[in-house]
Structure formats: structure tokens, C-alpha cells
Design a protein around this motif. Structure first.
Motif, PDB file in Angstrom:
ATOM      1  N   TRP A 100       2.970  -6.937 -12.517  1.00 49.94           N
ATOM      2  CA  TRP A 100       3.785  -6.515 -11.382  1.00 49.94           C
ATOM      3  C   TRP A 100       2.932  -6.152 -10.177  1.00 49.94           C
ATOM      4  CZ3 TRP A 100       8.904  -7.104 -10.808  1.00 49.94           C
ATOM      5  CH2 TRP A 100       9.603  -7.520 -11.941  1.00 49.94           C
ATOM      6  N   GLY A 101       1.632  -6.013 -10.407  1.00 47.61           N
ATOM      7  CA  GLY A 101       0.725  -5.852  -9.275  1.00 47.61           C
ATOM      8  C   GLY A 101       0.700  -7.132  -8.447  1.00 47.61           C
ATOM      9  N   ASN A 102       0.842  -8.283  -9.134  1.00 53.34           N
ATOM     10  CA  ASN A 102       0.924  -9.567  -8.434  1.00 53.34           C
ATOM     11  C   ASN A 102       2.182  -9.648  -7.579  1.00 53.34           C
ATOM     12  OD1 ASN A 102      -0.235 -10.937 -11.511  1.00 53.34           O
ATOM     13  ND2 ASN A 102      -1.480 -10.635  -9.682  1.00 53.34           N
ATOM     14  N   PHE A 103       3.255  -9.017  -8.063  1.00 53.95           N
ATOM     15  CA  PHE A 103       4.508  -9.001  -7.309  1.00 53.95           C
ATOM     16  C   PHE A 103       4.304  -8.318  -5.958  1.00 53.95           C
ATOM     17  CE2 PHE A 103       8.239  -6.433  -6.150  1.00 53.95           C
ATOM     18  CZ  PHE A 103       9.182  -7.431  -5.926  1.00 53.95           C
ATOM     19  N   PHE A 104       3.687  -7.151  -5.957  1.00 52.73           N
ATOM     20  CA  PHE A 104       3.475  -6.415  -4.715  1.00 52.73           C
ATOM     21  C   PHE A 104       2.483  -7.124  -3.795  1.00 52.73           C
ATOM     22  CE2 PHE A 104       5.395  -3.086  -7.231  1.00 52.73           C
ATOM     23  CZ  PHE A 104       6.143  -2.382  -6.293  1.00 52.73           C
ATOM     24  N   ASN A 105       1.586  -7.905  -4.380  1.00 49.91           N
ATOM     25  CA  ASN A 105       0.614  -8.660  -3.578  1.00 49.91           C
ATOM     26  C   ASN A 105       1.140 -10.037  -3.162  1.00 49.91           C
ATOM     27  OD1 ASN A 105      -1.353  -6.741  -3.432  1.00 49.91           O
ATOM     28  ND2 ASN A 105      -2.898  -7.891  -4.549  1.00 49.91           N
TER      29      ASN A 105
ATOM     30  N   VAL B 109       0.845  -1.196   0.000  1.00 48.19           N
ATOM     31  CA  VAL B 109       0.000   0.000   0.000  1.00 48.19           C
ATOM     32  C   VAL B 109       0.877   1.240   0.000  1.00 48.19           C
ATOM     33  CG1 VAL B 109      -1.756   1.304   1.254  1.00 48.19           C
ATOM     34  CG2 VAL B 109      -1.836  -1.197   1.250  1.00 48.19           C
ATOM     35  N   LEU B 110       0.512   2.210  -0.841  1.00 53.67           N
ATOM     36  CA  LEU B 110       1.177   3.502  -0.872  1.00 53.67           C
ATOM     37  C   LEU B 110       0.343   4.473  -0.038  1.00 53.67           C
ATOM     38  CD1 LEU B 110       3.237   5.568  -2.003  1.00 53.67           C
ATOM     39  CD2 LEU B 110       1.692   5.869  -3.955  1.00 53.67           C
ATOM     40  N   SER B 111       0.954   5.015   1.026  1.00 51.56           N
ATOM     41  CA  SER B 111       0.239   5.920   1.925  1.00 51.56           C
ATOM     42  C   SER B 111       0.670   7.357   1.679  1.00 51.56           C
ATOM     43  CB  SER B 111       0.508   5.550   3.386  1.00 51.56           C
ATOM     44  OG  SER B 111       0.017   4.254   3.670  1.00 51.56           O
ATOM     45  N   ILE B 112      -0.313   8.216   1.403  1.00 54.46           N
ATOM     46  CA  ILE B 112      -0.070   9.646   1.218  1.00 54.46           C
ATOM     47  C   ILE B 112      -0.990  10.372   2.195  1.00 54.46           C
ATOM     48  CG2 ILE B 112      -0.070  11.580  -0.391  1.00 54.46           C
ATOM     49  CD1 ILE B 112       0.143   9.552  -2.662  1.00 54.46           C
ATOM     50  N   GLY B 113      -0.427  10.714   3.367  1.00 56.40           N
ATOM     51  CA  GLY B 113      -1.258  11.301   4.410  1.00 56.40           C
ATOM     52  C   GLY B 113      -2.274  10.274   4.891  1.00 56.40           C
ATOM     53  N   SER B 114      -3.529  10.631   4.830  1.00 54.94           N
ATOM     54  CA  SER B 114      -4.590   9.715   5.236  1.00 54.94           C
ATOM     55  C   SER B 114      -5.084   8.856   4.072  1.00 54.94           C
ATOM     56  CB  SER B 114      -5.773  10.511   5.807  1.00 54.94           C
ATOM     57  OG  SER B 114      -6.284  11.414   4.832  1.00 54.94           O
ATOM     58  N   LEU B 115      -4.517   9.112   2.893  1.00 55.97           N
ATOM     59  CA  LEU B 115      -4.926   8.364   1.700  1.00 55.97           C
ATOM     60  C   LEU B 115      -4.060   7.128   1.517  1.00 55.97           C
ATOM     61  CD1 LEU B 115      -6.649   8.271  -0.913  1.00 55.97           C
ATOM     62  CD2 LEU B 115      -4.832   9.608  -2.019  1.00 55.97           C
ATOM     63  N   SER B 116      -4.700   5.985   1.289  1.00 52.07           N
ATOM     64  CA  SER B 116      -3.988   4.723   1.052  1.00 52.07           C
ATOM     65  C   SER B 116      -4.354   4.187  -0.329  1.00 52.07           C
ATOM     66  CB  SER B 116      -4.357   3.693   2.127  1.00 52.07           C
ATOM     67  OG  SER B 116      -3.910   4.122   3.406  1.00 52.07           O
ATOM     68  N   ILE B 117      -3.327   3.929  -1.128  1.00 55.22           N
ATOM     69  CA  ILE B 117      -3.542   3.413  -2.483  1.00 55.22           C
ATOM     70  C   ILE B 117      -2.804   2.087  -2.613  1.00 55.22           C
ATOM     71  CG2 ILE B 117      -3.276   3.857  -4.942  1.00 55.22           C
ATOM     72  CD1 ILE B 117      -3.088   6.828  -4.291  1.00 55.22           C
ATOM     73  N   HIS B 118      -3.512   1.042  -2.985  1.00 58.28           N
ATOM     74  CA  HIS B 118      -2.883  -0.267  -3.156  1.00 58.28           C
ATOM     75  C   HIS B 118      -2.071  -0.278  -4.444  1.00 58.28           C
ATOM     76  CE1 HIS B 118      -4.883  -2.708   0.066  1.00 58.28           C
ATOM     77  NE2 HIS B 118      -5.658  -1.641   0.061  1.00 58.28           N
ATOM     78  N   TYR B 119      -0.844  -0.739  -4.352  1.00 57.56           N
ATOM     79  CA  TYR B 119       0.021  -0.794  -5.519  1.00 57.56           C
ATOM     80  C   TYR B 119      -0.579  -1.676  -6.616  1.00 57.56           C
ATOM     81  CZ  TYR B 119       3.953   1.653  -3.381  1.00 57.56           C
ATOM     82  OH  TYR B 119       4.752   2.612  -2.818  1.00 57.56           O
ATOM     83  N   TYR B 120      -1.317  -2.695  -6.226  1.00 60.74           N
ATOM     84  CA  TYR B 120      -1.953  -3.592  -7.188  1.00 60.74           C
ATOM     85  C   TYR B 120      -2.828  -2.795  -8.152  1.00 60.74           C
ATOM     86  CZ  TYR B 120      -4.780  -7.497  -8.972  1.00 60.74           C
ATOM     87  OH  TYR B 120      -5.419  -8.403  -9.783  1.00 60.74           O
ATOM     88  N   GLY B 121      -3.717  -1.977  -7.582  1.00 62.95           N
ATOM     89  CA  GLY B 121      -4.604  -1.170  -8.409  1.00 62.95           C
ATOM     90  C   GLY B 121      -3.857  -0.072  -9.159  1.00 62.95           C
ATOM     91  N   LEU B 122      -2.855   0.503  -8.511  1.00 63.90           N
ATOM     92  CA  LEU B 122      -2.076   1.579  -9.120  1.00 63.90           C
ATOM     93  C   LEU B 122      -1.332   1.077 -10.354  1.00 63.90           C
ATOM     94  CD1 LEU B 122      -1.292   4.556  -8.687  1.00 63.90           C
ATOM     95  CD2 LEU B 122       0.705   3.753  -7.419  1.00 63.90           C
ATOM     96  N   ILE B 123      -0.741  -0.106 -10.246  1.00 61.14           N
ATOM     97  CA  ILE B 123       0.025  -0.660 -11.359  1.00 61.14           C
ATOM     98  C   ILE B 123      -0.892  -1.066 -12.503  1.00 61.14           C
ATOM     99  CG2 ILE B 123       1.468  -2.616 -12.052  1.00 61.14           C
ATOM    100  CD1 ILE B 123       2.766  -2.436  -9.271  1.00 61.14           C
ATOM    101  N   ILE B 124      -2.036  -1.638 -12.185  1.00 58.50           N
ATOM    102  CA  ILE B 124      -2.999  -1.999 -13.232  1.00 58.50           C
ATOM    103  C   ILE B 124      -3.482  -0.736 -13.950  1.00 58.50           C
ATOM    104  CG2 ILE B 124      -5.354  -2.854 -13.621  1.00 58.50           C
ATOM    105  CD1 ILE B 124      -4.785  -5.022 -11.589  1.00 58.50           C
TER     106      ILE B 124
END
Length: 333
Positions: A149-154, A21-36
Motif C-alpha cells: 500500500w506504500g506503492n498506492f500512495f506513491n 507525505v504526512l506533515s506534522i508541524g515541520s516534520l514530514s513523513i512519507h507514507y511509503y516509509g511509514l506503511i513499510i
């Protein structure tokens, strides 16, 4: 999700424990979704840049993305959940179908959904289906190569245990034990990247619409059929030992290769490529528009000249009338 932490590639001297998970302040973004999302964005950009070479308007690419991408994602998720209905816990907790950030997108589900949506889109927009599929499948290879590569982070989509040079080590957070597996996500990512490069250059010399689409089915099908046999998280048909993606991959590969061989014995006229037909029509339309513009300009010039002449005649008439009135006045005096 799983209990694995550190990832290592001993043969390459790499050790890494990336966050999922990429955390930016209170915002959390899963790398899986980000990479897709990144893979999709690059695929769309590629399609938009090359659309005219396939006879497709750039506006159609943007319109299609807004319709087809959501349908493909929904179908990819439903396909996965359907074959993991009990094992994945979806039967007990159906709402978890929405937890897409945890992983669980089946590529073949997305491909099937996308093709159906594209067929309808082409019917509405009057686009040749085979021509658009040629372009879309090139984009698929970009998205799939990056998306893996989303699978890699997961820490998922890896294969059976191995001691090969490219073995990937996964540390179990519970037991602290490291096991080494085939990095099947990496195999597929590289296979798709190579396929994209080959088909990209082939697409510039394609002989008929649909040739690249068939090439995609053959190339991806071959790679997926082999790689799927190494995975430990395959989707199976019911209680059988048949891996559904492996079966579909092998079947699509055989059919595509057979079609390519059959088409290789035929003579193809490149003038029949959709891009050449559309380009001819578009040039005619542009010529007609230019002629209409020229006619409009000529008409405007004629009307303007007539107005000037009328104004001059009126002015002359007024001068004559004034002269006559002066002469009458002088005569009277």
C-alpha cells in the motif's frame, strides 16, 4: 516520483487524491516509509508472539530484527538500483540511491539479503535454519501485504491499461487525462494476505521444518510470476525482455512445488521438529534448575540448623561454666 494525482476505482465508486507525505508541524513523513515500517512492525510482533511454537526464543527474534531488517532493506534497495542503474538515473547521481522514500525497493533483493543474514544468525545462535525460515516467511507475507500500500500512495507498481471491473484510474497532473490500469499492487497485497491466512493455519499442523518456507516460495512465486507480467515498471535483465522478478518467481515456485511433492512421499516424525527438540531440552534445563534450587534450599536449612545447634551448645556450655563458678564461690565462703 511521478506526475499522477487523483486515484479512482470506478467499479467501486471510489475517488481519492491522497498526499504522499504526512506533515506534522515541520516534520514530514512519507507514507511509503511509514506503511513499510508498519508492515515490518506487525510482522515482528507476529513472529515474537509465535516464536515459541517454532522453538525460537523471543530474545532471538528481537536480536535478529536489529541485524536482519537493516540488511534486508539495504539489499532490497541495492537490488532495485542495480537493475535500474541507468534508467533510474543512479549512474548520473549515485547519491540518489539513498532516496529510499521515493520508492524503489525490490522484494526479492530483500528476501535474498534476509535469507543470507538469517543463515549466519542461525549458525551463531545454534538455531535450525529451516525452523526460523518457517516463522520469518510468515512475517514476510504480513509485511509484503501491508507494504504494497506504500506503492498506492506513491502511485507506482501499477499494471498495463485495462477496462476490467477493478481498473484503477490515475489522473495525470500535467495533461489532466485519466488512464485506467491494473492495480497490481492491490492484486499482490490480497494474494499475500490470502497466502498468510492459509500458511498460518498450516503452520500449526506442519510435519517438518521448512514446510512453511517452501509453501511461501510456491505461493508467492506463483502469484508474483503472474502479476509481474501485468506491470509496467518491471526490472529487466540487461537489454533482454526477461523480467528478473518474474523469472525468479517462476523458478522459485517450480523448485518449491517439486520439493513439497518429494517431501509428501516421505514419512515425517514430528518429534524431529525443532520446537519439540528445544522444548525437551528446555524442560530438562528447568528441571535441573529446580533440583539445584531445592538442593540449595535444603543445604541452607541444614546449615541454619547446625548454626542453631552450635549456638545452643555454646549457650549451655556458658551456663555450666557460670554454675561451676557460683559453686566454687560458695565453697570458698
Amino acid at each position: 516520483m511521478n506526475d499522477y494525482t487523483e486515484i479512482s476505482f470506478p467499479g467501486l465508486g471510489i475517488k481519492w487524491n491522497p498526499d504522499s507525505v504526512l506533515s506534522i508541524g515541520s516534520l514530514s513523513i512519507h507514507y511509503y516509509g511509514l506503511i513499510i515500517a508498519l508492515g515490518m512492525a506487525l510482522a515482528v510482533l507476529y513472529g515474537w508472539k509465535r516464536s515459541k511454537q517454532f522453538g525460537i526464543k523471543q530474545d532471538h527474534i528481537l536480536d535478529g530484527v536489529l541485524i536482519i531488517v537493516p540488511i534486508a532493506l539495504i539489499c532490497a534497495r541495492l537490488y532495485y538500483c542495480l537493475f535500474q542503474w541507468k534508467e533510474g538515473g543512479y549512474a548520473e547521481n549515485p547519491i540518489s540511491i539513498l532516496y529510499i522514500w521515493e520508492g524503489g525497493l525490490a522484494i526479492y533483493g530483500g528476501v535474498i539479503g534476509a535469507v543470507v543474514a538469517i543463515a549466519v544468525f542461525c549458525k551463531v545462535k545454534k538455531i535450525k535454519l529451516a525452523a526460523l525460515l518457517d516463522l520469518v516467511f510468515l512475517g514476510f507475507l504480513i509485511g509484503q501485504s501491508i507494504g504494497r500500500w506504500g506503492n498506492f500512495f506513491n502511485r507506482e507498481a501499477f499494471g498495463v491499461e485495462t477496462n476490467s471491473f477493478l481498473k484503477m484510474g490515475l489522473m495525470n497532473a500535467v495533461t489532466g487525462k485519466v488512464t485506467y490500469h491494473h492495480p497490481t499492487f492491490l492484486y499482490e497485497s490480497l494474494w499475500n494476505a490470502i497466502g498468510f491466512v492459509l500458511l498460518h493455519f498450516l503452520s500449526k499442523r506442519r510435519k517438518y521444518d521448512g514446510q512453511i518456507a517452501l509453501g511461501y516460495c510456491a505461493w508467492y512465486g506463483l502469484g508474483r510470476a503472474v502479476i509481474e507480467g501485468l506491470r509496467t515498471d518491471s526490472l529487466y535483465i540487461g537489454n533482454t525482455d526477461l523480467r528478473v522478478s518474474q523469472l525468479l518467481a517462476a523458478l522459485s515456485c517450480v523448485v518449491a512445488v517439486a520439493a513439497l511433492l518429494m517431501m509428501s512421499f516421505k514419512t515425517h516424525d514430528k518429534a524431529k521438529l525443532f520446537v519439540n527438540q528445544v522444548s525437551f531440552d528446555e524442560e530438562d534445563e528447568e528441571d535441573e534448575e529446580d533440583e539445584e534450587d531445592e538442593e540449595s534450599e535444603e543445604t541452607a536449612e541444614v546449615e541454619e540448623a547446625e548454626e542453631v545447634e552450635e549456638a545452643e551448645e555454646v549457650e549451655k556450655t556458658e551456663e555450666v561454666e557460670k554454675t561451676e563458678e557460683v559453686e566454687k564461690t560458695e565453697t570458698t565462703e
